[in-house]
Design an enzyme around this catalytic site. Structure first.
Site, short mmCIF file in Angstrom:
data_model
loop_
_atom_site.label_atom_id
_atom_site.label_comp_id
_atom_site.label_asym_id
_atom_site.label_seq_id
_atom_site.Cartn_x
_atom_site.Cartn_y
_atom_site.Cartn_z
N CYS A 233 0.85 -1.19 0.00
CA CYS A 233 0.00 0.00 0.00
C CYS A 233 0.88 1.24 0.00
O CYS A 233 1.69 1.42 0.90
CB CYS A 233 -0.89 -0.02 1.24
SG CYS A 233 -1.74 1.53 1.55
N GLU B 228 -0.41 2.04 9.07
CA GLU B 228 -1.67 2.45 9.70
C GLU B 228 -1.37 2.88 11.13
O GLU B 228 -0.51 2.29 11.79
CB GLU B 228 -2.70 1.31 9.75
CG GLU B 228 -3.60 1.24 8.54
CD GLU B 228 -3.00 0.44 7.40
OE1 GLU B 228 -2.20 -0.47 7.70
OE2 GLU B 228 -3.29 0.72 6.23
N HIS C 228 -13.05 5.67 -3.58
CA HIS C 228 -12.01 4.87 -2.93
C HIS C 228 -12.15 3.38 -3.24
O HIS C 228 -11.15 2.66 -3.29
CB HIS C 228 -12.03 5.12 -1.42
CG HIS C 228 -10.73 4.77 -0.77
ND1 HIS C 228 -9.51 5.15 -1.29
CD2 HIS C 228 -10.44 4.04 0.33
CE1 HIS C 228 -8.54 4.68 -0.53
NE2 HIS C 228 -9.08 4.00 0.46
N CYS D 238 -5.32 -0.81 -6.96
CA CYS D 238 -3.94 -0.93 -6.47
C CYS D 238 -3.57 -2.39 -6.22
O CYS D 238 -2.44 -2.81 -6.43
CB CYS D 238 -3.73 -0.11 -5.20
SG CYS D 238 -4.64 -0.76 -3.77
#
Ligand code: SF4
Length: 500
Positions: A118, A275, A310, A316
């Site tokens: 990510c 995160e 999103h 991705c």
């Protein structure tokens, strides 16, 4: 598209924008993150400089790749801004037509291929695009002045080439209660006080992707709000280094391998996701960076538009999937079974699943439509179908990759054993593959598959695929809303010739 140029750059506090030239490259970006004195906690200790922390740095590298791609392939990763009238990084661009939505998707796939994880920047991009139309429509309805404020902020961010992180998911407390009914109101971010210059917010945003690698945090509500929830209907831009913010870093499987000597056991030593929980204690937002303040009826459109953008961004994962399919093909070859028919068939199956995700993401971009503000948005049904595919297919692709890798993937000795004088030669002797294959190459490919399917970057490839941009049920609700079953029944009745 409202293309009013930025009016007065000096109207915004210079310190918040950093005392450096516009960012031009990955290394520029990394330098821009230094010395911000962020309050970051990891393993119970305050991190002095996140940029130099070996667990955090791979996530910064992944974000830096978005700058490097803009320099290497400007036709893919930049777009001309109507505000600066210059090319800007595509992660700061408002989609002006369906082609912009398509190019965004292609860029995200490419970055997935380059990083294998990510790269964290899509949340902010999707939040900017959702806010463009929502502020416009809110002004139209209420006579407010949010849209121009928003455009001013965006223009400045484009000029400085800074990263805007989105911050949407609240802690939520008791899920059966509305924000104003919670025992502790802080489980939803809200306005805690006001003064002549702006508002102050208190609360927390959970598992926020790339938050401390961003220059700005765009806080937004996370659910539909009612009349009694006015203080929770707040949208604003806050510098990531603002006073009152604490970051509590989320740990990832196998993350401490980044602390060990060597690079092999990490599997992907260069890149990872990030995160963290962000705690806001009385954090100031000046009026000029406040883009919603109590207009509860615009919380739901904001959330729905953000998720529509999103859920398509999850293309991705097809770039990451390409890396995993490649690794599976690679290990089959190193093991000497590349020509076996079942191996070829498994690679075809992985590719079919991966390309199915890609097709739904691109279809939603090609089927995009314009909104009143001039911004374009993806087709909502196809965006939800894309994300629903993402909640499933990476798991199946991972299962097949593990099948092809074999059990050695999880029983390999460590890099320290590999370089040990006593046992290293034994490992090299017994872990040979087909003739001519370097044992260490074989180990590296196995570690990459481990990293992506159950190690550090499985966070991004699997669990984030499941829950990011809304858990599977959230998409099923939207699919049910849009599936128009009555119309479909009518088609069937017509052809069947039924009367009732
Ligand atoms: Fe972007 Fe994918 Fe990461 Fe979301 S999970 S921020 S879409 S790279």
């Amino acid at each position: 598209m409202d293309s009013t140029p930025h009016t007065d750059p000096s109207a915004i506090d210079r310190d918040d924008w950093g005392d450096y030239d516009p960012i031009r490259s990955g290394p520029d970006y990394v330098e821009s993150l230094r010395g911000r004195n962020l309050k970051v906690y990891l393993f119970g200790e305050r991190v002095k400089e996140p940029v130099d922390h070996p667990i955090i740095r791979p996530s910064i590298n992944a974000m830096a790749a978005t700058y490097d791609l803009a320099a290497e392939e400007p036709e893919l990763a930049t777009a001309r801004s109507p505000y600066t009238r210059r090319p800007v990084n595509r992660f700061l661009h408002i989609a002006e037509n369906a082609n912009d939505l398509v190019m965004k998707a292609r860029m995200q796939k490419k970055l997935g291929q380059k990083t294998g994880t990510c790269f964290q920047r899509c949340v902010g991009l999707d939040a900017l695009n959702a806010l463009h139309s929502v502020t416009y429509e809110c002004d139209e309805f209420h006579g407010s002045a949010y849209h121009q404020r928003f455009v001013d902020f965006l223009t400045r961010a484009q000029t400085k080439n800074q990263i805007i992180g989105g911050a949407m998911t609240d802690a939520k407390g008791d899920r059966s209660k509305a924000p104003h009914q919670q025992n502790d109101l802080d489980v939803y971010l809200h306005i805690s006080r006001r003064d002549a210059n702006g508002v102050y917010v208190t609360g927390a945003k959970c598992h926020q992707t790339g938050c401390l690698n961003s220059h700005w945090l765009l806080v937004m509500p996370t659910i539909r709000l009612g009349e009694s929830d006015r203080n929770f209907a707040v949208v604003g831009a806050i510098p990531a280094h603002a006073r009152g913010i604490t970051y509590i870093y989320g740990r990832q499987s196998c993350d401490t391998r980044s602390l060990e000597p060597g690079n092999i056991d990490s599997g992907n030593a260069s890149f990872s996701g990030q995160e963290a929980m962000i705690v806001f204690e009385d954090v100031f937002i000046p009026w000029e960076r406040l883009f919603l303040d109590g207009e509860v009826e615009f919380a739901a459109p904001l959330v729905e538009r953000f998720t529509t953008y999103h859920r398509c961004s999850y293309i991705c994962k097809t770039g990451v999937g390409d890396v995993l399919i490649g690794a599976a093909a690679e290990i089959a070859d190193l093991n000497g079974v590349a020509s076996a028919s079942h191996v070829k068939d498994k690679l075809v199956e992985m590719t079919h699943l991966n390309e199915t995700i890609r097709s739904s993401a691109l279809a939603s971009a090609y089927e995009g439509r314009p909104l009143k503000s001039g911004a374009w948005i993806n087709d909502e049904m196809l965006a939800n179908v894309c994300k629903q595919n993402v909640t499933r297919f990476p798991y199946e692709i991972s299962r097949i990759a593990q099948d092809l890798a074999g059990g050695l993937m999880v029983t390999l000795p460590s890099e320290q054993d590999l370089v040990d004088d006593d046992v290293g030669p034994l490992i090299r002797k017994f872990l040979v593959g087909r003739d001519g294959v370097d044992v260490v190459d074989r180990i590296k490919v196995l570690r990459l598959i481990e990293n992506m399917t159950l190690g550090r970057n499985a966070v991004g490839y699997l669990t984030e695929s499941m829950h990011g941009a809304g858990s599977p049920q959230a998409q099923r609700i939207q699919i049910a809303r849009g599936m128009n079953i009555d119309e479909k029944r009518k088609l069937a009745r017509t052809l069947a010739g039924t009367k009732s």
